[in-house]
Design an enzyme around this catalytic site. Structure first.
Site, PDB file in Angstrom:
ATOM      1  N   GLU A 707      26.639  36.104  36.236  1.00  0.00           N
ATOM      2  CA  GLU A 707      25.823  34.900  36.456  1.00  0.00           C
ATOM      3  C   GLU A 707      24.495  35.195  37.136  1.00  0.00           C
ATOM      4  O   GLU A 707      24.102  34.535  38.093  1.00  0.00           O
ATOM      5  CB  GLU A 707      26.636  33.843  37.218  1.00  0.00           C
ATOM      6  CG  GLU A 707      27.865  33.395  36.445  1.00  0.00           C
ATOM      7  CD  GLU A 707      28.772  32.447  37.211  1.00  0.00           C
ATOM      8  OE1 GLU A 707      28.436  32.099  38.359  1.00  0.00           O
ATOM      9  OE2 GLU A 707      29.831  32.063  36.676  1.00  0.00           O
ATOM     10  N   GLU A 808      34.852  33.159  28.559  1.00  0.00           N
ATOM     11  CA  GLU A 808      35.645  32.296  29.447  1.00  0.00           C
ATOM     12  C   GLU A 808      35.822  30.918  28.823  1.00  0.00           C
ATOM     13  O   GLU A 808      35.648  29.895  29.486  1.00  0.00           O
ATOM     14  CB  GLU A 808      34.966  32.164  30.817  1.00  0.00           C
ATOM     15  CG  GLU A 808      34.681  33.474  31.516  1.00  0.00           C
ATOM     16  CD  GLU A 808      33.991  33.296  32.861  1.00  0.00           C
ATOM     17  OE1 GLU A 808      34.012  32.162  33.393  1.00  0.00           O
ATOM     18  OE2 GLU A 808      33.434  34.274  33.377  1.00  0.00           O
TER      19      GLU A 808
END
Length: 930
Positions: A707, A808
Site C-alpha cells: 500500500e 485480496e
C-alpha cells in the site's frame, strides 16, 4: 509436558497426615440430571468409585504414585473448610511434573452432544507456602491425530484446606479414548482428592449449549449472585444497584457491575468459559454496556476472547465492538468460533480510555442460531441499461436538477457528444449525447454542485453503473477531485471519482447498490475546491445486465484460457483404434485461484479439507507480517508461518508472501517507530535478511511494501530510495520470487490516490530507480462490481506488460445470491483478461474474514449460495470431451489449460493416460503411447 505415556504405581490404602472435616458436603449425585440417556440413570455419576471406597479401583496415577487414606485411619482434626465428605480420600504423591495426577477412562460413559457437570473436592499437602492451582482436565485421543486437552475447571487451593473444582463440558463427538484427570500443583506437592462427580446435566435433545443455543454459557450473567464467577482484568470490579445519585440504574435485573481503577484500555471485566465452549461451533455474544466518569462521553467497548493453546502463543480474538456513551445503555453484539482445542478461554469486555469506568448490565454467550438465507431477490422490470436520471441531455434546461448549496446552475454547450467509454462498454450502441452541460458557478464549498432526487427510481439489490463527463474551470490550485456521490438517508455513498489537473473533459465512472429500503436518495456531483467552476455532462445511472456481460466473458475466456489439443495415439494396436471411444476429463485447471488463511484455521479439519480441495494457492492473513513475526525487537515468531508453510507443502499448494513491509504507519510496531534513522535502517535490513533467507524458495511471490499509494512511513523516515532498495535487496536474497506492488481501490473508480494512472506512474518510478517489480497486485476489496469498470482498469495497467493478480479479493452483500453474482463478476473478469494471471480470495470462511457478509462457507462448515456459485464456476472451467478416434489415429478437442486424464476403451483393455495442456497459440500435439 502432557502426552507422555502412563507409567503409574498403585499401592494399597495408607494413612496420610491430612486433617479431615467432621462436616460433610451435599450428596453430589443429587445434582441436576435432565434426561441424559435411556442407558444412564438420570442421577448417575459416571465416575466409577467416585469416593475411593474401593481403594484406587478404576483410577490410575499418571507417571506418579497414588494410595487411599481410609476413613478409619484418618486424622479427626477439623480442617478450615467444610467441603469434605468425611470418607476416604486419595493421595497422589511422587509428582515430578505439574501435569501428573489421577485419571480415569470415561470413554464409554460419555454421550455426544450432552452437557456434563464436573465437581471434585480437592486439597494439597507438602512443601507449599501459598496457594496453588488444581485443574480438572479432559484428554482426547484419536488414532492418527495429535492428543488434545480440554480444561474443564480450575480452583486455587491452600495447604490443609479442601476446595471444590468444578466446570462443565460437552463433546460433539466422543474420541476413541476420553480420559478425565486432576492435575496442577507444583512438582513435589501432593494432590489430595476426596470425591469426584461427573453427571449429565442436559442432553443434546435439550440443546444444552450445543443444540438450538437457548442456554447462556455465562454463569451469573446478570449479577444476581453478586460478582461470583466474575473478575477484573487488570483492574477492580464492583457491584451496583445504582450510580451517580440514582441516575444510572440497571436496564434489566437488579444490579450491574463496573470495571474501575482502569489504567489501560484492555482493562475490564472477565469470565473464564473454558470447558463451556466447543470447538467448531459458532457462538453469539450480546452484552449491555455503558461508560462512566473521567469526562468521557463516548468510547468504544469491545468484547474479546483470550485463548491459550498448549505450545502456541496466546491468541486474542476480537468479537465485536460498539460505541458506548455515558448517557444510556447500549447493546454490543457479535459472533465467534474456536477452531482448535484451547486449554483456557476467557471472555472479557474492554476498550474505554484509562480512568473511565466500564459498566456491564448483562452478558449472554449462546450457540449461535442458524439463520436461513434470504431467497434471491425478485426484481420486476429491471430495465437494464435504462438511464434513471431525469433530463440528462438537458433538453429542458436544468429542470429536474437543483443546486446543492448556494451555487448557480446554468446550461452551456460544447461537451462531448459520445458516451464515456465505460458506459459504452455496458450499453453498446446508444444515441449520441446532446453536447450540453450543466455549468455550476459561485461554489463556496467543495460539496456544492448539481443534484437530483432519484428515490422512487432506485430498485433494491440492482447494481447501478454511474457515468458522466466532468470538467473544471480555471483558478484551481493543484489537482482537483470530482466525485459522483449519493446521499442515502443522510449516509454518503461513493459513486465514482476522478482527479483533474487540466481543462479537458474527463470520464467519471463507478457503481452503487442499495440493499435496504431508503426514505430518500439523492445523487449529486461535487469536489473541486471552493471558487472553482464545475461542468457536468451526460450523467447516466442505469442498472447493469450481468448475464449479457457473462456471455461476452465466456467467449473471451474461451479464446485466452483454452487451447486446441490433438491426441495422437501410437504403439501396438494403434492402427486399429479408429472408432474407439475416447473420454477426456480435466482434473485441474492451472489458473491460480487461492485464498487467505490464518494459523488458527488450520486447526479446523473442515476448513483444511475445503481449502485443499478448492484452492491451489495460499496467502497468510497476518502471520508473515512484520508486526506478527517480530512484535518486540529481537523476539522473533516464525512458528505460525512455519506451520502454514508445512501444510501448503504437504498439499502442493503454492504460497504468496504477504507482506515484507507495510507503508501505512498505523501498522508499524511501536518499537520500530521509536528507532532513530540509523537503527531503523538496520532493522529494515535485518527484516529482509531474516525473512527472505529463512523462506528462500518457499514463497513464489512477495508483496514487498504494501500500500505505497496510501502510506509513506518508511519513505518519510528513510528517504525516497528505500522503496526501490527494498525490492533490490529482496531480489538478491531470493531471486526465485516474483516481487509485487500491492494496493487497493485500483479497479473500482472510487479512490483517485490509487487510480490506474497513479499506479502506473508509481510502478514506472520504481522501475526507473532499478526496482525489479515483477507483478502488479490489485487487492480487490470491491463493492458492487461492474465489469466494464473493472476491465478498464485492467486494460490500462496491462500496458506495462507485467502479470496482474487480484491479491485480496472479497465482495460483500447481505444476500448470498447477490454476493455470489458479485463474486462471479470479479472472477469472470479476471479469468477473461489476458493480463491477469491469478486470483486470491481474502478468505472464504465466516468469522475469519475482514469484511462482514463476504463469506462462502458459514461458520460451522455449510457452503452457502455464494460458495455454491463459486464451486459451479470452478466446475465450468474444467473441460471434458467424449468422442472416437478418427481414421488418422487422432482425437481433437479444445480445453482449458491444466491437467487431464484420457481414457481409451480398446477391445482388450481400458487404458488411462495423463497429460498437461499449457499455454500456447498453436495446437498442442500430445503423443499417447499405448
Amino acid at each position: 509436558m502432557k502426552g507422555l505415556p502412563i507409567c503409574c504405581f498403585i499401592s494399597r490404602q495408607h494413612k496420610h497426615p491430612f486433617k479431615r472435616s467432621e462436616e460433610t458436603m451435599e450428596n453430589p449425585q443429587l445434582m441436576s440430571n435432565n434426561g441424559c440417556s435411556e442407558n444412564l440413570n438420570q442421577a448417575a455419576n459416571i465416575i466409577v468409585n467416585h469416593d475411593f471406597s474401593n481403594g484406587l479401583h478404576s483410577w490410575h496415577p499418571n507417571c506418579c504414585n497414588g494410595f487411599v487414606v481410609s476413613a478409619e485411619c484418618g486424622d479427626r482434626g477439623k480442617p478450615s473448610s467444610s467441603s469434605r465428605s468425611g470418607g476416604n480420600y486419595a493421595v497422589v504423591t511422587n509428582r515430578t511434573k505439574c501435569w501428573q495426577g489421577l485419571e480415569q477412562d470415561i470413554t464409554s460413559r460419555v454421550l455426544p452432544g450432552s452437557m456434563y457437570s464436573v465437581s471434585a473436592c480437592v486439597g494439597v499437602s507438602g512443601p507449599l507456602s501459598g496457594p496453588t492451582d488444581v485443574l480438572a482436565t479432559l484428554k482426547l485421543e484419536n488414532h492418527g491425530s495429535a492428543t488434545s486437552y480440554m480444561l474443564i475447571g480450575k480452583t486455587s487451593v491452600s495447604k490443609e484446606k479442601w476446595e471444590i473444582v468444578e466446570g462443565t463440558f460437552s463433546l460433539l463427538a466422543v474420541p476413541e479414548r476420553l480420559v478425565f484427570y486432576l492435575e496442577g500443583p507444583s512438582p513435589g506437592v501432593e494432590l489430595l482428592i476426596d470425591s469426584v462427580v461427573i453427571s449429565c446435566s442436559s442432553s443434546k435433545s435439550e440443546s444444552a449449549s450445543i443444540g438450538a443455543g437457548d442456554d447462556n454459557i455465562i454463569i451469573n450473567p446478570k449479577f444476581e449472585d453478586g460478582l461470583n464467577n466474575w473478575s477484573g482484568r487488570g483492574c477492580k470490579v464492583a457491584l451496583h444497584d445504582s450510580m451517580a445519585d440514582g441516575k444510572i440504574v440497571p436496564q434489566s435485573g437488579k444490579a450491574f457491575a463496573s470495571a474501575t481503577e482502569r489504567t489501560q484500555n484492555w482493562n475490564g471485566i472477565q469470565q473464564e468459559i473454558t470447558g463451556r465452549v466447543q470447538r467448531k461451533l459458532a457462538y453469539s455474544v450480546a452484552a449491555v454496556v455503558r461508560i462512566f466518569g473521567n469526562n468521557v462521553t463516548t468510547a468504544t467497548v469491545q468484547a474479546t476472547l483470550w485463548v491459550q493453546t498448549p505450545g502456541r502463543n496466546d491468541q486474542y480474538v476480537g468479537i465485536a465492538n460498539v460505541q458506548a456513551t455515558d448517557k444510556d445503555w447500549v447493546q454490543l453484539q457479535g459472533k465467534f468460533l474456536l477452531n482448535g482445542s484451547p486449554s483456557k478461554v476467557v471472555i472479557y469486555l474492554e476498550g474505554p480510555p484509562p480512568g473511565t469506568d466500564l459498566l456491564v448490565n448483562s452478558l449472554v454467550v449462546k450457540h449461535a442460531e442458524k439463520i436461513h438465507p434470504s431467497p434471491a431477490p425478485v426484481i420486476e422490470n429491471p430495465d437494464f441499461g435504462v438511464n434513471i436520471i431525469t433530463n440528462s441531455q438537458l433538453d429542458d434546461s436544468t429542470n429536474g436538477w437543483f443546486p446543492l448549496g448556494n451555487c448557480n446552475l446554468s446550461v452551456g454547450s460544447g461537451s462531448p457528444h459520445i458516451l464515456p467509454p465505460m458506459a459504452r462498454a455496458s450499453l453498446g450502441v446508444h444515441e449520441p449525447l446532446s453536447g450540453r452541460y450543466i455549468h455550476v458557478k459561485n461554489r463556496t464549498q467543495t460539496w456544492m454542485g448539481p443534484a437530483q432526487m432519484i428515490t422512487d427510481k432506485v430498485k433494491l439489490f440492482l447494481t447501478y453503473q454511474v457515468s458522466a463527463w466532468v470538467r473544471i474551470g480555471s483558478g484551481a490550485n493543484g489537482p482537483q477531485n470530482v466525485n459522483v456521490a449519493l446521499g442515502v438517508d443522510n449516509q454518503w455513498v461513493n459513486g465514482g471519482q476522478v482527479e483533474i489537473n487540466d481543462d479537458r473533459w474527463h470520464e467519471i465512472g463507478g457503481s452503487f447498490r442499495i440493499e435496504k429500503q431508503p426514505s430518500k436518495v439523492m445523487v449529486y456531483i461535487q469536489g473541486p475546491g471552493a471558487g472553482v467552476d464545475l461542468m457536468v455532462a451526460g450523467v447516466q445511472i442505469f442498472p447493469v445486465n450481468r448475464e449479457a456481460r457473462f456471455k461476452y466473458l465466456r467467449h473471451q475466456a474461451d479464446k485466452i484460457r483454452k487451447r486446441d489439443v490433438v491426441l495422437k495415439f501410437s504403439g501396438a494396436g494403434s492402427s486399429s483404434l479408429s472408432g474407439t471411444n475416447v473420454k477426456v476429463m480435466q482434473t485441474q485447471n492451472s489458473f491460480p485461484i487461492g485464498s487467505c488463511m490464518s494459523r488458527t484455521n488450520i486447526d479446523n479439519e473442515d476448513f483444511v479439507n475445503f481449502f485443499v480441495k478448492n484452492f491451489n494457492w495460499a496467502v497468510f492473513g497476518n502471520e508473515l507480517k512484520w508486526y506478527w513475526t517480530e512484535p518486540q525487537q529481537g523476539n522473533l515468531n516464525y512458528k505460525d508461518a512455519d506451520d502454514m508453510v508445512a501444510l501448503c507443502q504437504k498439499h502442493n499448494i503454492e504460497t504468496r508472501g504477504h507482506c515484507i513491509f507495510w507503508e501505512v504507519q498505523a501498522t508499524v510496531q511501536q518499537w520500530i517507530q521509536a528507532l532513530n534513522k540509523d537503527d531503523l535502517m538496520k532493522a529494515v535490513q535485518n527484516r529482509l535478511t531474516d525473512l527472505l533467507t529463512r523462506y528462500k524458495g518457499k514463497f513464489k511471490h512477495y508483496d514487498v511494501n504494501n500500500e505505497m499509494l496510501h502510506g509513506s512511513y518508511y519513505q518519510d523516515r528513510l528517504g525516497r530510495d528505500i522503496r526501490a532498495n527494498m525490492f533490490k535487496t529482496a531480489n538478491q536474497l531470493d531471486p526465485s520470487a516474483t516481487l509485487f506492488v500491492n494496493d487497493y481501490h485500483v479497479e473500482d473508480g472510487c479512490d483517485t490516490r490509487s487510480c490506474p494512472e497513479r499506479y502506473i506512474e508509481h510502478i514506472l518510478d520504481l522501475q526507473e530507480q532499478g526496482a525489479p517489480v515483477g507483478g502488479i497486485g490489485i487487492q480487490g476489496h470491491i463493492d458492487n462490481p461492474v465489469g466494464p469498470v473493472v476491465c478498464t482498469a485492467l486494460d490500462k495497467l496491462g500496458i506495462l506488460g507485467l502479470p496482474i493478480w487480484f491479491t485480496e479479493l472479497d465482495v460483500s452483500s447481505i444476500n448470498e445470491h447477490v454476493r455470489g453474482e458479485d463474486l462471479e463478476v470479479m472472477l469472470r473478469e479476471a479469468f477473461a483478461h489476458p493480463a491477469v494471471e491469478g486470483v486470491m480470495l481474502w478468505g472464504f470462511w465466516e468469522l475469519f474474514m475482514s469484511r462482514d457478509n463476504a463469506h462462502l462457507v458459514n461458520a460451522e462448515g455449510d457452503v452457502n449460495e455464494t460458495g455454491k456459485r463459486f464451486l459451479a464456476l470452478k466446475h465450468e472451467w474444467l473441460s471434458h470431451a467424449r468422442g472416437q478416434v478418427d481414421v488418422q489415429g487422432q482425437f481433437n478437442f479444445r480445453g482449458f489449460h491444466g491437467k487431464y486424464t484420457v481414457e481409451i476403451d480398446t477391445p482388450s483393455k481400458k487404458i488411462l493416460k495423463t497429460f498437461v495442456v499449457d499455454k500456447g497459440d498453436t495446437p498442442l500435439v500430445v503423443s499417447v503411447e499405448l
